[in-house]
Design a protein around this motif. Structure first.
Motif, PDB file in Angstrom:
ATOM      1  N   GLY A   2       0.814  -1.207   0.000  1.00  0.00           N
ATOM      2  CA  GLY A   2       0.000   0.000   0.000  1.00  0.00           C
ATOM      3  C   GLY A   2       0.846   1.254   0.000  1.00  0.00           C
ATOM      4  O   GLY A   2       2.071   1.221   0.069  1.00  0.00           O
ATOM      5  N   MET A   6      -1.247   4.263   4.136  1.00  0.00           N
ATOM      6  CA  MET A   6      -1.750   2.941   4.513  1.00  0.00           C
ATOM      7  C   MET A   6      -0.745   2.266   5.451  1.00  0.00           C
ATOM      8  O   MET A   6      -1.135   1.646   6.442  1.00  0.00           O
ATOM      9  N   TYR A  23     -10.501  -1.935   4.709  1.00  0.00           N
ATOM     10  CA  TYR A  23     -10.886  -1.002   3.652  1.00  0.00           C
ATOM     11  C   TYR A  23     -12.069  -1.556   2.873  1.00  0.00           C
ATOM     12  O   TYR A  23     -12.116  -2.733   2.557  1.00  0.00           O
ATOM     13  N   CYS A  25     -13.922  -0.408  -0.611  1.00  0.00           N
ATOM     14  CA  CYS A  25     -13.925   0.517  -1.749  1.00  0.00           C
ATOM     15  C   CYS A  25     -15.208   0.356  -2.536  1.00  0.00           C
ATOM     16  O   CYS A  25     -15.749  -0.745  -2.647  1.00  0.00           O
ATOM     17  N   CYS A  34     -13.671   5.258  -0.863  1.00  0.00           N
ATOM     18  CA  CYS A  34     -13.244   4.229   0.081  1.00  0.00           C
ATOM     19  C   CYS A  34     -13.629   4.628   1.500  1.00  0.00           C
ATOM     20  O   CYS A  34     -13.626   5.810   1.850  1.00  0.00           O
ATOM     21  N   VAL A  36     -12.574   3.316   5.448  1.00  0.00           N
ATOM     22  CA  VAL A  36     -11.663   2.471   6.213  1.00  0.00           C
ATOM     23  C   VAL A  36     -12.165   2.402   7.646  1.00  0.00           C
ATOM     24  O   VAL A  36     -12.587   3.405   8.220  1.00  0.00           O
ATOM     25  N   SER A  53      -6.911   2.014  -5.438  1.00  0.00           N
ATOM     26  CA  SER A  53      -5.723   2.194  -4.598  1.00  0.00           C
ATOM     27  C   SER A  53      -5.553   3.659  -4.178  1.00  0.00           C
ATOM     28  O   SER A  53      -5.151   3.941  -3.048  1.00  0.00           O
ATOM     29  N   GLN A  56      -8.130   4.213  -1.441  1.00  0.00           N
ATOM     30  CA  GLN A  56      -7.684   3.611  -0.184  1.00  0.00           C
ATOM     31  C   GLN A  56      -6.629   4.480   0.496  1.00  0.00           C
ATOM     32  O   GLN A  56      -6.674   4.687   1.705  1.00  0.00           O
ATOM     33  N   SER A 104     -13.912  -5.322  -0.430  1.00  0.00           N
ATOM     34  CA  SER A 104     -13.259  -5.057   0.842  1.00  0.00           C
ATOM     35  C   SER A 104     -11.877  -5.660   0.839  1.00  0.00           C
ATOM     36  O   SER A 104     -11.617  -6.632   0.150  1.00  0.00           O
ATOM     37  N   SER A 107      -5.428  -4.307   5.222  1.00  0.00           N
ATOM     38  CA  SER A 107      -4.177  -3.757   4.723  1.00  0.00           C
ATOM     39  C   SER A 107      -3.270  -4.855   4.201  1.00  0.00           C
ATOM     40  O   SER A 107      -2.413  -4.607   3.377  1.00  0.00           O
ATOM     41  N   HIS A 110      -4.497  -5.962   0.331  1.00  0.00           N
ATOM     42  CA  HIS A 110      -4.671  -4.774  -0.520  1.00  0.00           C
ATOM     43  C   HIS A 110      -4.940  -5.192  -1.952  1.00  0.00           C
ATOM     44  O   HIS A 110      -4.230  -5.998  -2.512  1.00  0.00           O
ATOM     45  N   SER A 112      -5.871  -3.670  -5.858  1.00  0.00           N
ATOM     46  CA  SER A 112      -5.891  -2.496  -6.716  1.00  0.00           C
ATOM     47  C   SER A 112      -6.676  -2.822  -7.964  1.00  0.00           C
ATOM     48  O   SER A 112      -6.470  -3.863  -8.573  1.00  0.00           O
TER      49      SER A 112
END
Length: 127
Positions: A2, A6, A23, A25, A34, A36, A53, A56, A104, A107, A110, A112
């Motif tokens: 990230g 992040m 997260y 999105c 997003c 969090v 990304s 996030q 979802s 971290s 992650h 993208s």
């Protein structure tokens, strides 16, 4: 891996003994937004971004900026008409998920959706 915020947010959570950030999105016609979840509170982007990304990273930046001074304001901050750090409410998140495409990740997971970056999107502005 990230973005910087992040990573900062994940490190802050570990130092304070909180669960890793989660997260969520969302994609709609305007782009990606997003939300969090940090320590039972929600922080969200105020704009739509070109990629998940970027969204996030912006949500992480907003959460980090509030959570690093958590005891000062009880974990809440109002910016641009959006109150950051509201206590998480599972029913409100379900309602948002039903209206937009969502995915979802934590971290560690992650995800993208796009590798495109926009120089017009800034994750450092708080106003």
């Amino acid at each position: 891996m990230g973005g910087f915020y992040m990573q900062y947010l994940e490190s802050l959570c570990r130092r304070r003994g909180w669960h890793d950030p989660r997260y969520e999105c969302y994609r709609d016609g305007n782009g990606y937004t997003c939300l969090v979840l940090v320590n039972g509170r929600e922080y969200q982007t105020d704009l739509a971004y070109e990629s998940g990304s970027l969204a996030q990273e912006n949500a992480a930046m907003r959460a980090f900026m509030v959570c690093r001074n958590f005891s000062v304001n009880g974990g809440m901050l109002a910016r641009n008409g959006i109150v950051q750090g509201l206590p998480a409410d599972e029913s409100s998140r379900r309602a948002r998920k039903g209206s937009r495409h969502a995915y979802s990740s934590s971290s560690h997971g992650h995800r993208s959706r796009s590798s495109h970056h926009s120089s017009s999107s800034s994750t450092t502005s708080l106003e």
